[in-house]
Design a protein around this motif. Structure first.
Motif, PDB file in Angstrom:
ATOM      1  N   ALA A  31      98.373 -19.944  40.190  1.00 51.23           N
ATOM      2  CA  ALA A  31      99.469 -20.071  40.480  1.00 51.23           C
ATOM      3  C   ALA A  31      99.539 -19.948  42.223  1.00 51.23           C
ATOM      4  N   ILE A  32     100.070 -20.666  42.876  1.00 46.96           N
ATOM      5  CA  ILE A  32     100.095 -20.743  44.303  1.00 46.96           C
ATOM      6  C   ILE A  32     101.381 -20.424  44.790  1.00 46.96           C
ATOM      7  N   VAL A  33     101.584 -19.305  45.455  1.00 48.51           N
ATOM      8  CA  VAL A  33     102.848 -18.499  46.039  1.00 48.51           C
ATOM      9  C   VAL A  33     102.659 -18.662  47.570  1.00 48.51           C
ATOM     10  N   GLY A  34     103.958 -18.348  48.319  1.00 50.78           N
ATOM     11  CA  GLY A  34     104.015 -18.326  49.687  1.00 50.78           C
ATOM     12  C   GLY A  34     105.492 -18.427  49.925  1.00 50.78           C
ATOM     13  N   GLU A  35     105.551 -18.263  51.353  1.00 51.48           N
ATOM     14  CA  GLU A  35     106.863 -18.362  51.932  1.00 51.48           C
ATOM     15  C   GLU A  35     107.175 -19.873  52.038  1.00 51.48           C
ATOM     16  N   SER A  36     108.507 -20.222  52.131  1.00 53.78           N
ATOM     17  CA  SER A  36     109.161 -21.315  52.366  1.00 53.78           C
ATOM     18  C   SER A  36     108.474 -21.960  53.515  1.00 53.78           C
ATOM     19  N   GLY A  37     108.206 -23.310  53.697  1.00 50.49           N
ATOM     20  CA  GLY A  37     107.662 -23.868  54.811  1.00 50.49           C
ATOM     21  C   GLY A  37     106.068 -23.563  55.020  1.00 50.49           C
ATOM     22  N   VAL A  38     105.463 -22.846  54.333  1.00 46.64           N
ATOM     23  CA  VAL A  38     103.956 -22.935  54.648  1.00 46.64           C
ATOM     24  C   VAL A  38     103.138 -23.857  54.124  1.00 46.64           C
ATOM     25  N   GLY A  39     103.662 -24.779  53.150  1.00 48.74           N
ATOM     26  CA  GLY A  39     102.786 -26.070  52.944  1.00 48.74           C
ATOM     27  C   GLY A  39     102.423 -26.222  51.427  1.00 48.74           C
ATOM     28  N   LYS A  40     103.219 -25.447  50.725  1.00 56.86           N
ATOM     29  CA  LYS A  40     102.946 -25.297  49.047  1.00 56.86           C
ATOM     30  C   LYS A  40     102.756 -26.636  48.650  1.00 56.86           C
ATOM     31  N   SER A  41     104.222 -27.442  48.819  1.00 60.54           N
ATOM     32  CA  SER A  41     104.302 -28.743  48.251  1.00 60.54           C
ATOM     33  C   SER A  41     103.571 -30.021  48.982  1.00 60.54           C
ATOM     34  N   THR A  42     103.300 -29.678  50.492  1.00 61.47           N
ATOM     35  CA  THR A  42     102.330 -30.458  51.070  1.00 61.47           C
ATOM     36  C   THR A  42     100.771 -30.502  50.474  1.00 61.47           C
ATOM     37  N   LEU A  43     100.531 -29.298  50.113  1.00 56.95           N
ATOM     38  CA  LEU A  43      99.039 -29.050  49.505  1.00 56.95           C
ATOM     39  C   LEU A  43      99.013 -29.939  47.940  1.00 56.95           C
ATOM     40  N   LEU A  44     100.322 -29.801  47.162  1.00 52.38           N
ATOM     41  CA  LEU A  44     100.211 -30.402  45.961  1.00 52.38           C
ATOM     42  C   LEU A  44     100.282 -31.905  46.041  1.00 52.38           C
ATOM     43  N   ASN A  45     100.959 -32.187  47.016  1.00 54.10           N
ATOM     44  CA  ASN A  45     101.249 -34.192  47.152  1.00 54.10           C
ATOM     45  C   ASN A  45      99.622 -34.485  47.603  1.00 54.10           C
ATOM     46  N   LEU A  46      99.008 -33.709  48.327  1.00 57.90           N
ATOM     47  CA  LEU A  46      97.428 -34.102  48.650  1.00 57.90           C
ATOM     48  C   LEU A  46      96.881 -34.178  47.554  1.00 57.90           C
ATOM     49  N   ILE A  47      96.774 -32.770  46.733  1.00 53.89           N
ATOM     50  CA  ILE A  47      95.836 -32.915  45.787  1.00 53.89           C
ATOM     51  C   ILE A  47      96.055 -33.935  44.801  1.00 53.89           C
ATOM     52  N   ALA A  48      97.325 -34.604  44.624  1.00 50.60           N
ATOM     53  CA  ALA A  48      97.965 -35.602  43.672  1.00 50.60           C
ATOM     54  C   ALA A  48      97.371 -36.902  44.331  1.00 50.60           C
ATOM     55  N   GLY A  49      97.132 -37.033  45.455  1.00 56.81           N
ATOM     56  CA  GLY A  49      96.775 -38.338  46.083  1.00 56.81           C
ATOM     57  C   GLY A  49      98.033 -38.942  46.675  1.00 56.81           C
ATOM     58  N   LEU A  50      99.135 -38.268  46.687  1.00 55.26           N
ATOM     59  CA  LEU A  50     100.286 -38.761  47.112  1.00 55.26           C
ATOM     60  C   LEU A  50     100.379 -39.085  48.621  1.00 55.26           C
ATOM     61  N   ASP A  51      99.630 -38.146  49.240  1.00 55.15           N
ATOM     62  CA  ASP A  51      99.409 -38.247  50.615  1.00 55.15           C
ATOM     63  C   ASP A  51      97.933 -37.891  50.844  1.00 55.15           C
ATOM     64  N   ARG A  52      97.391 -38.303  52.187  1.00 55.57           N
ATOM     65  CA  ARG A  52      96.192 -38.075  52.628  1.00 55.57           C
ATOM     66  C   ARG A  52      95.984 -37.294  53.556  1.00 55.57           C
ATOM     67  N   PRO A  53      94.802 -36.212  53.451  1.00 50.80           N
ATOM     68  CA  PRO A  53      94.653 -35.089  54.461  1.00 50.80           C
ATOM     69  C   PRO A  53      94.325 -35.869  55.945  1.00 50.80           C
TER      70      PRO A  53
END
Length: 217
Positions: A31-53
């Motif tokens: 599980a990945i936790v953290g405050e809002s705006g820290v990039g949790k959803s961005t990280l998931l989108n990168l891992i899913a290949g929906l976005d590129r780093p």
């Protein structure tokens, strides 16, 4: 194995993720936790290949995402990933059973071979009698449960869940979290849960905290 090596992402000149690294073996559920705006959803989108780093490397089972064109990346997501989105993405022109069966259809599985596992997953999330219902007839919590069933039906190698209990009451939240953990461990998959809830995070094997300094835990 999932390999995340020093990935970074910027939006409009603002750094959202800075050199985040993580390695996970089959059967690991974090599980990945953290405050809002820290990039949790961005990280998931990168891992899913929906976005590129903007920098770094992502690889699943030795396949480097960065080396794939869009068609190959689409095939990788279809065959190996299950993603529970916050926005559901349930298709309104398909009934619930068909929505859950969709990942199997995309793999060329048809008829009872697709419908039987879809029905089984609907039963597992408490919607076994609603297979012929339409998305417009569902509450937000019910749509979330359909999305979770759909993410698991094709037994993906990597399961990504972005706040999967955000629209659920405590009883159904506990039910789907238990199902996620059970299916990930049973299939020897890799699971990543992003959540604000420490209770939800506690159902994973390990809790990581994302901050400006990276992942810790």
């Amino acid at each position: 194995m999932l390999e995340i090596e020093a990935i970074s992402r910027q939006f409009n000149g603002r750094s959202v993720l800075r050199e985040v690294s993580l390695r996970l073996q089959p059967g690991e559920y974090v599980a990945i936790v953290g405050e809002s705006g820290v990039g949790k959803s961005t990280l998931l989108n990168l891992i899913a290949g929906l976005d590129r780093p903007d920098g770094g490397r992502l690889a699943l089972d030795g396949v480097d995402y960065g080396s794939l064109d869009e068609d190959a990346l689409t095939h990788l997501r279809r065959d190996k990933l299950g993603f529970v989105f916050q926005a559901f993405h349930i298709l309104p022109h398909l009934n619930l059973r068909q929505n859950v069966a969709l990942p199997l259809w995309l793999q060329g599985v048809e008829g009872a071979a697709a419908e039987a596992p879809a029905q089984h997953l609907l039963e597992a999330v408490g919607l076994g009698e609603r297979g012929d219902s339409w998305p417009r007839e569902l509450s937000g919590g019910e749509m979330q449960r359909v999305a979770i069933a759909r993410a698991l039906v094709h037994r993906p190698r990597l399961v990504l869940a972005d706040e999967p209990t955000g629209n659920l009451d405590p009883a159904n939240g506990a039910r789907v979290l238990a199902l996620l953990a059970e299916r990930i461990r049973e299939a020897g998959a890799i699971g990543i849960l992003v959540t604000h809830s420490l209770e939800a995070a506690a159902t994973a094997d390990r809790v990581l905290r994302l901050s400006a300094e990276g992942l810790v835990g």
